[in-house]
Design an enzyme around this catalytic site. Structure first.
Site, PDB file in Angstrom:
ATOM      1  N   GLN A 197       0.844  -1.186   0.000  1.00  0.00           N
ATOM      2  CA  GLN A 197       0.000   0.000   0.000  1.00  0.00           C
ATOM      3  C   GLN A 197       0.886   1.245   0.000  1.00  0.00           C
ATOM      4  OE1 GLN A 197      -2.464   0.664   3.495  1.00  0.00           O
ATOM      5  NE2 GLN A 197      -4.193   1.176   2.187  1.00  0.00           N
ATOM      6  N   ASP A 221      -9.726   1.113  -8.501  1.00  0.00           N
ATOM      7  CA  ASP A 221      -9.599   2.570  -8.393  1.00  0.00           C
ATOM      8  C   ASP A 221      -8.610   2.990  -7.308  1.00  0.00           C
ATOM      9  OD1 ASP A 221     -11.682   3.332 -10.370  1.00  0.00           O
ATOM     10  OD2 ASP A 221     -12.966   2.216  -8.999  1.00  0.00           O
TER      11      ASP A 221
END
Length: 569
Positions: A197, A221
């Site tokens: 991340q 997204d």
């Protein structure tokens, strides 16, 4: 093949009203006894099979707008003096067992053997390939009202892939579909596989963007959210955010990809067909302006942090489903259906205060100074196609023309997956504390009352609040039918408490076709705004920005029209 026949003049100087640019007769690659007459105009490539009688002739016409590329090459066999050129089309064709249409790949390959000299044949094949590419580009930009001389041609593309997005198939989808398309279009690309991340966010924040013509994301997204915020955290954010961004669906929701496909005027398609559609748009390389919203949030309103959003801001039911359906990620897009049914069974109600700055004028009509439910509105059009003028800034991404330095560039692959982030737990996304980016002239600090020209909705209970800047919230959720990429609007939807589970389910089923705004639901309110503020009073809850969990607490947002660039049509 008889060289005299192959070098003959075209049968007519004009094909209808379009000038014939090139004409030739070539053999098929697999059977040299089969000959084709090939005619190139400014708009079409016409291929006609030649037989002994006119009755046996068969003809097919390909529109150059559907062409992504063309390449010339020598024969693998040194004894073969011929050369070849292949043309790659992705026209709309009827889907198997369906009444709809989708883009499907078609390759046409011809053998050129006009001369005894292999180099002369290769030069002829290259002449055809170059003219086809140039005509395809010119036709596309004439259609989109863009002067050919204004087209820019950056070369290299950084393509970021999250291998664990969706059902974990993003990398195989890339190698199975996208890589071939990019090679056919002559788009050099560097593949970067994200490890964790915020890897993409950190990468683009520090990258030398002068090396890249575009940044393309293949994921859901969430990865684009990282890239947008990484660009906006740079000191040169104003220039950085104008780097063309591309999106290829590799996740579960794929909202922006579905929106881009919708804006192109195409019919809804399935998952892999959506990937082919977005890959086609990427290869064609038109770049349009895209709105971003500046989102202020934080548990300390006097010291807010800020991030940037390209898709949505959600609170309540929608945010709950998005987060809680993570456990069903292995089923792909069906996770949202499963999450919706689970949350409907135990419907939550949230208390809070909502305020917004209404749009003064939209489409020539004054916007009301107070929210109205859909049953009070006299007419709502559930379908709206964006005007062609919405794409007011168009350039070309990596179209390799004759003598272009991109034409023979190498295609590189970098893989970084030693410590891949598997996304098992969704932590709140960090925000930018330096507040880089454009000033938010419509907002005041979160610890101050909203300006007097804002509409304040009386404190009440909500089921959901959803602010949208694109048409789709997921591939099959057509939430904001009137939205376009750069309309400068936030499409605000909220649902008051009191709605039944069945009515809420009908509402979401209607969103699949974008007809929910015409359902006259008394609990649903829709309005178009420039800015908004949400103050949750419930102690527990979830707020998402572009589907990513952010810090729970007061939040406000303002739209900034057209500051980003997106590869679309």
């Amino acid at each position: 093949m008889d060289p005299k026949i192959a070098e003959s003049d075209p049968p007519s100087y004009r094909n209808g009203i379009t000038k014939v640019l090139q004409y030739g007769e070539f053999t098929a690659t697999g059977n040299r006894k089969v000959r084709y007459a090939v005619s190139l105009t400014e708009r079409d490539l016409t291929i006609q099979k030649i037989t002994s009688t006119p009755v046996g002739r068969s003809k097919v016409v390909f529109n150059l707008r559907d062409c992504v590329g063309c390449r010339a090459f020598s024969a693998d066999d040194n004894a073969d003096a011929g050369a070849y050129f292949s043309v790659y089309f992705y026209p709309f064709k009827r889907r198997w067992m369906s009444s709809g249409v989708a883009r499907q790949r078609v390759e046409q390959c011809f053998r050129v053997a006009l001369f005894q000299d292999p180099r002369a044949n290769l030069e002829e094949a290259e002449k055809w390939a170059g003219t086809i590419r140039e005509s395809s580009v010119r036709q596309q930009h004439l259609r989109n009202r863009v002067l050919y001389s204004e087209v820019h041609r950056p070369c290299s593309v950084m393509l970021l892939v999250n291998p664990h997005s969706g059902k974990g198939q993003a990398l195989s989808l890339f190698t199975g579909h996208v890589q071939r398309m990019l090679n056919e279009a002559g788009v050099p690309h560097t593949l970067v596989i994200t490890e964790r991340q915020n890897h993409a966010r950190e990468l683009v924040r520090e990258a030398d963007l002068s090396k890249w013509g575009a940044l393309v994301i293949m994921s859901g997204d969430g990865l684009l959210f990282e890239v947008v915020n990484g660009l906006m955290e740079r000191e040169d954010w104003e220039k950085a955010i104008q780097t063309p961004l591309g999106i290829l669906p590799g996740g579960s929701g794929n909202a922006l990809a579905a929106s881009i496909h919708h804006y192109s005027g195409a019919q809804p398609v399935s998952s892999e067909e959506l990937l082919v559609s977005c890959g086609f748009l990427l290869c064609k390389g038109l770049v349009s302006r895209m709105d971003l919203a500046s989102v202020h949030l934080g548990s300390s309103p006097s010291n807010p942090t800020r991030l940037f959003s390209f898709l949505s801001l959600a609170w309540g039911f929608v945010a709950d489903v998005d987060v809680e359906s993570e456990k069903y990620r292995h089923v792909g897009a069906a996770r949202f259906t499963m999450g919706t049914l689970v949350r409907l069974a135990s419907l939550r109600v949230y208390k809070g205060r909502l305020a917004y700055l209404p749009v003064d004028e939209v489409d020539g009509e004054e916007d009301g100074q107070s929210p109205v439910s859909l049953e009070e509105m006299t007419s709502i059009s559930p379908q709206h196609q964006p005007p062609s003028s919405a794409f007011c800034s168009s350039t070309l991404l990596c179209r390799p023309l004759k003598d272009s330095p991109c034409q023979n560039a190498a295609h590189h692959t970098f893989r970084n997956s030693n410590n891949a982030f598997k996304g098992k737990k969704r932590e709140p996304m960090s925000a930018n504390a330096t507040l880089t980016g454009p000033p938010d002239s419509l907002l005041v600090p979160l610890d101050q009352p909203v300006p007097s020209d804002w509409v304040v909705v009386p404190e009440e209970d909500y089921v959901l609040m959803l602010a949208m800047y694109q048409s789709h919230l997921a591939k099959d959720l057509y939430v904001a039918p009137d939205s376009t990429l750069d309309d400068g609007l936030i499409h605000l939807i909220y649902v008051r408490a009191g709605i039944s589970r069945m009515a809420l389910l009908r509402l979401f089923l209607a969103m699949e076709k974008g007809t929910h705004l015409a359902n006259n639901c008394p609990h649903l309110v829709y309005t178009r705004v420039r800015a908004l503020r949400l103050e949750p009073y419930s102690s527990k809850g979830v707020i998402t920005v572009d589907g990513e969990v952010v810090e729970y607490g007061p939040v406000q947002a303002q739209v900034h029209g057209g500051i980003a660039r997106l590869i679309t049509r």
